[in-house]
Design a protein around this motif. Sequence first.
Motif, PDB file in Angstrom:
ATOM      1  N   LYS A 184       0.973  -0.881   0.237  1.00 27.94           N
ATOM      2  CA  LYS A 184      -0.263  -0.070  -0.009  1.00 27.94           C
ATOM      3  C   LYS A 184       1.141   1.113   0.092  1.00 27.94           C
ATOM      4  N   SER A 185       2.099   1.497   0.927  1.00 32.37           N
ATOM      5  CA  SER A 185       2.685   2.542   0.837  1.00 32.37           C
ATOM      6  C   SER A 185       4.107   2.953  -0.314  1.00 32.37           C
ATOM      7  N   GLY A 186       4.065   1.557  -0.946  1.00 28.45           N
ATOM      8  CA  GLY A 186       5.271   1.900  -1.394  1.00 28.45           C
ATOM      9  C   GLY A 186       6.960   1.619  -1.171  1.00 28.45           C
ATOM     10  N   CYS A 187       6.681   1.162  -0.010  1.00 30.28           N
ATOM     11  CA  CYS A 187       7.862   1.360   0.577  1.00 30.28           C
ATOM     12  C   CYS A 187       8.865   0.153   0.419  1.00 30.28           C
ATOM     13  N   SER A 188      10.257  -0.231   1.184  1.00 31.94           N
ATOM     14  CA  SER A 188      11.123  -1.959   1.014  1.00 31.94           C
ATOM     15  C   SER A 188      12.175  -1.301   2.020  1.00 31.94           C
ATOM     16  N   TYR A 189      12.450  -2.082   2.831  1.00 25.86           N
ATOM     17  CA  TYR A 189      13.806  -1.455   3.821  1.00 25.86           C
ATOM     18  C   TYR A 189      14.537  -2.685   3.555  1.00 25.86           C
ATOM     19  N   PHE A 190      16.291  -1.722   3.375  1.00 20.01           N
ATOM     20  CA  PHE A 190      16.760  -2.605   2.873  1.00 20.01           C
ATOM     21  C   PHE A 190      18.110  -2.558   4.181  1.00 20.01           C
ATOM     22  N   MET A 191      18.800  -3.762   4.440  1.00 18.90           N
ATOM     23  CA  MET A 191      19.463  -3.671   5.938  1.00 18.90           C
ATOM     24  C   MET A 191      20.517  -4.602   5.244  1.00 18.90           C
ATOM     25  N   GLU A 192      22.177  -4.216   6.363  1.00 20.91           N
ATOM     26  CA  GLU A 192      23.607  -4.452   5.100  1.00 20.91           C
ATOM     27  C   GLU A 192      24.053  -4.453   6.368  1.00 20.91           C
ATOM     28  N   TRP A 193      24.607  -6.419   6.777  1.00 20.75           N
ATOM     29  CA  TRP A 193      25.627  -5.592   7.600  1.00 20.75           C
ATOM     30  C   TRP A 193      27.356  -6.209   6.352  1.00 20.75           C
ATOM     31  N   GLU A 194      28.288  -5.632   7.092  1.00 16.13           N
ATOM     32  CA  GLU A 194      29.317  -6.084   6.970  1.00 16.13           C
ATOM     33  C   GLU A 194      30.302  -6.952   7.119  1.00 16.13           C
ATOM     34  N   LEU A 195      30.507  -7.762   6.735  1.00 13.96           N
ATOM     35  CA  LEU A 195      31.799  -8.885   6.999  1.00 13.96           C
ATOM     36  C   LEU A 195      32.996  -8.869   6.901  1.00 13.96           C
ATOM     37  N   VAL A 196      33.331  -8.742   5.787  1.00 12.09           N
ATOM     38  CA  VAL A 196      34.880  -8.330   5.432  1.00 12.09           C
ATOM     39  C   VAL A 196      35.012  -7.408   4.774  1.00 12.09           C
ATOM     40  N   SER A 197      35.965  -6.467   4.315  1.00 15.13           N
ATOM     41  CA  SER A 197      36.458  -5.373   3.853  1.00 15.13           C
ATOM     42  C   SER A 197      37.629  -5.150   3.556  1.00 15.13           C
ATOM     43  N   LEU A 198      38.638  -5.631   2.365  1.00  8.58           N
ATOM     44  CA  LEU A 198      40.296  -5.772   2.363  1.00  8.58           C
ATOM     45  C   LEU A 198      40.632  -4.779   0.753  1.00  8.58           C
ATOM     46  N   ASN A 199      41.372  -3.804   0.640  1.00  8.48           N
ATOM     47  CA  ASN A 199      41.440  -3.337  -0.226  1.00  8.48           C
ATOM     48  C   ASN A 199      40.225  -2.602  -0.879  1.00  8.48           C
ATOM     49  N   GLY A 200      39.625  -2.192  -0.170  1.00  6.36           N
ATOM     50  CA  GLY A 200      38.216  -1.168  -0.957  1.00  6.36           C
ATOM     51  C   GLY A 200      37.203  -2.070  -1.246  1.00  6.36           C
ATOM     52  N   VAL A 201      37.115  -3.396  -1.472  1.00  7.22           N
ATOM     53  CA  VAL A 201      35.953  -4.568  -1.437  1.00  7.22           C
ATOM     54  C   VAL A 201      35.590  -5.118  -0.902  1.00  7.22           C
ATOM     55  N   SER A 202      34.420  -5.526   0.259  1.00  9.66           N
ATOM     56  CA  SER A 202      33.876  -5.694   1.115  1.00  9.66           C
ATOM     57  C   SER A 202      32.233  -6.405   0.694  1.00  9.66           C
ATOM     58  N   ILE A 203      32.620  -7.817   1.743  1.00  3.58           N
ATOM     59  CA  ILE A 203      31.452  -8.387   1.225  1.00  3.58           C
ATOM     60  C   ILE A 203      30.952  -8.142   2.542  1.00  3.58           C
ATOM     61  N   GLU A 204      29.157  -8.093   2.154  1.00  7.16           N
ATOM     62  CA  GLU A 204      27.967  -7.648   3.388  1.00  7.16           C
ATOM     63  C   GLU A 204      27.197  -8.920   3.515  1.00  7.16           C
ATOM     64  N   VAL A 205      26.656  -9.320   4.363  1.00  9.66           N
ATOM     65  CA  VAL A 205      25.179 -10.182   4.536  1.00  9.66           C
ATOM     66  C   VAL A 205      23.986  -8.567   3.880  1.00  9.66           C
ATOM     67  N   SER A 206      23.969  -8.706   3.047  1.00 15.52           N
ATOM     68  CA  SER A 206      22.344  -7.881   3.125  1.00 15.52           C
ATOM     69  C   SER A 206      20.298  -8.473   3.155  1.00 15.52           C
TER      70      SER A 206
END
Length: 568
Positions: free
Chosen positions: A25-47
Amino acid sequence: MAESSMVFLLGVAVWGIWSSLGLLKSGCSYFMEWELVSLNGVSIEVSLIFDWMSLMFLSFVCLISSMVLYYSGGYMSGDSNMNRFLYIVLGFVASMLMLILSPNLVSILLGWDGLGLVSYALVIYYQNEKSAAAGMLTALSNRVGDVAILLGIAFMVDLGGWNFLFYVGGSPLENSLVLWLVVIAAMTKSAQIPFSAWLPAAMAAPTPVSALVHSSTLVTAGVYLLIRFSPSLTGTLISDILLLIGCTTMFMAGLGANFETDLKKIIALSTLSQLGVMVSILSLGGAMLAFFHLLTHALFKALLFMCAGSIIHNVGGTQDIRNMGNLVGSLPLSVMCINLANLSLCGIPFLAGFYSKDLILEVAFMGPLNVICLLMYWLATGLTVCYSFRLVYYSLSGSWNLSCCTCVSDEDTLMSTPMSVLSLGAVMSGAALSWLIFPACYMICLTPVFKLSVLFVTLVGGTIGYVLNLVSESCNLKSLGSYHKTVFFGSMWFLPFLSTLGVVPGGLSLGGLFHQISDSGWSEYHGGQGIYFNLSGLSQVLQVIQENSIKIYLLVMLVWMVGLSLMI
């Protein structure tokens, strides 16, 4: 444990559908993200993404899973490993929920691999030779998709991240290698040609698992992934190929189901046919139509498997429809529910399958279909009704073929209650979902011939499916006169053979030879084991040197002096 798990999943289902309606009805959505590893500008997240589509599908998965757990209490009551079975099923549901809520290819891989691993454990649950072969075929077929997802993750590094929702619909993914890999992965999970052989083989699992797998979890994961990537598929070469694959799959499955006599395999082939319908309409740009049919199909297909399980449970464990017959007087509730599910599968007005399937066919007929795909749509629709009425004749209304001592009844409430709940879904879910998902009506402009063609092929298919088998009891079987054609159509066009022994002639012997020469031969000698032995020898020499023995020093001095004298 089963009761608490069922209550928890029902609560999640209620929360999911309520939240989905609010987000819709509202047209909204929620996005959640956790960063697990960040190395040389590359990050691995669980979203995780919570939008109306993911939450609505999540609620359907949890509803069907709760009904399956309740149903398992009656069907698996004699099993000594009931708790192990329930833990595996809950792991299966958790993997599917992880896949539904993930907009990230890395976190999708967790649910994707979890589905493959747990499905193998469920297919081999009965621990016999047939189950082991079916489980191996299922696992190896799905490993192709796992490899495709891994390669897709590797190639998405160029895009700067793995959250594919940020790239779908734009130029980075259109006709890219990542999109091809995702489509191959979805084809393996949803058993499209040429990966169709594992789906009927997976019927070696217990029937409650089949109700869960073929309705809302394993086989729908590929279609759901394609729906998420659908903005990048529209109008590309990949969509044209997917259209042909989807039409061929639904025609092949419908044809094979008319020659099959195993009750569970007939329903499995009907699932394969409906997956072909979803893939074909998705390739034509109807992602919402595919999602609509995915939800309605989940309810009546779970009901169909539960009714099949009730029949198998009551007739002594046999799955051959030729050994059943005239069950309408002995199993009134199961017969009523299986007829509801069958009619909904056929698209009879005004059941759940009608609202999605009829709309899909009409939108497809308005689209840019070629003659071959149009013909396969017509034939597949007629064949669906044909094998459904064939199933009705052999198991429900034909002559009594059971033993005279067979005790058949509908008295197990643990099995009949979930069937009654899902029957309401098979009747009302189509109308309710059509009002929710499509508040604005589709404008269908078809000639009377095309508009009535679906009704015509439905009537013809039902008549052939029932009358032809009625006549065949009093006459000689005509199929025995064309045995080779019957074997070809009934074996899914030899796909099970091609998927196991026929890929490479003498493939197992050739693989054993390669293993002996390469893996256990030169590569082993010069690879891991060779390096290990060389390093072990060198470490022993170093250990002797480090012992500070006077003999070693005298020997080294002697060798040095001999070498020096030779140089002089």
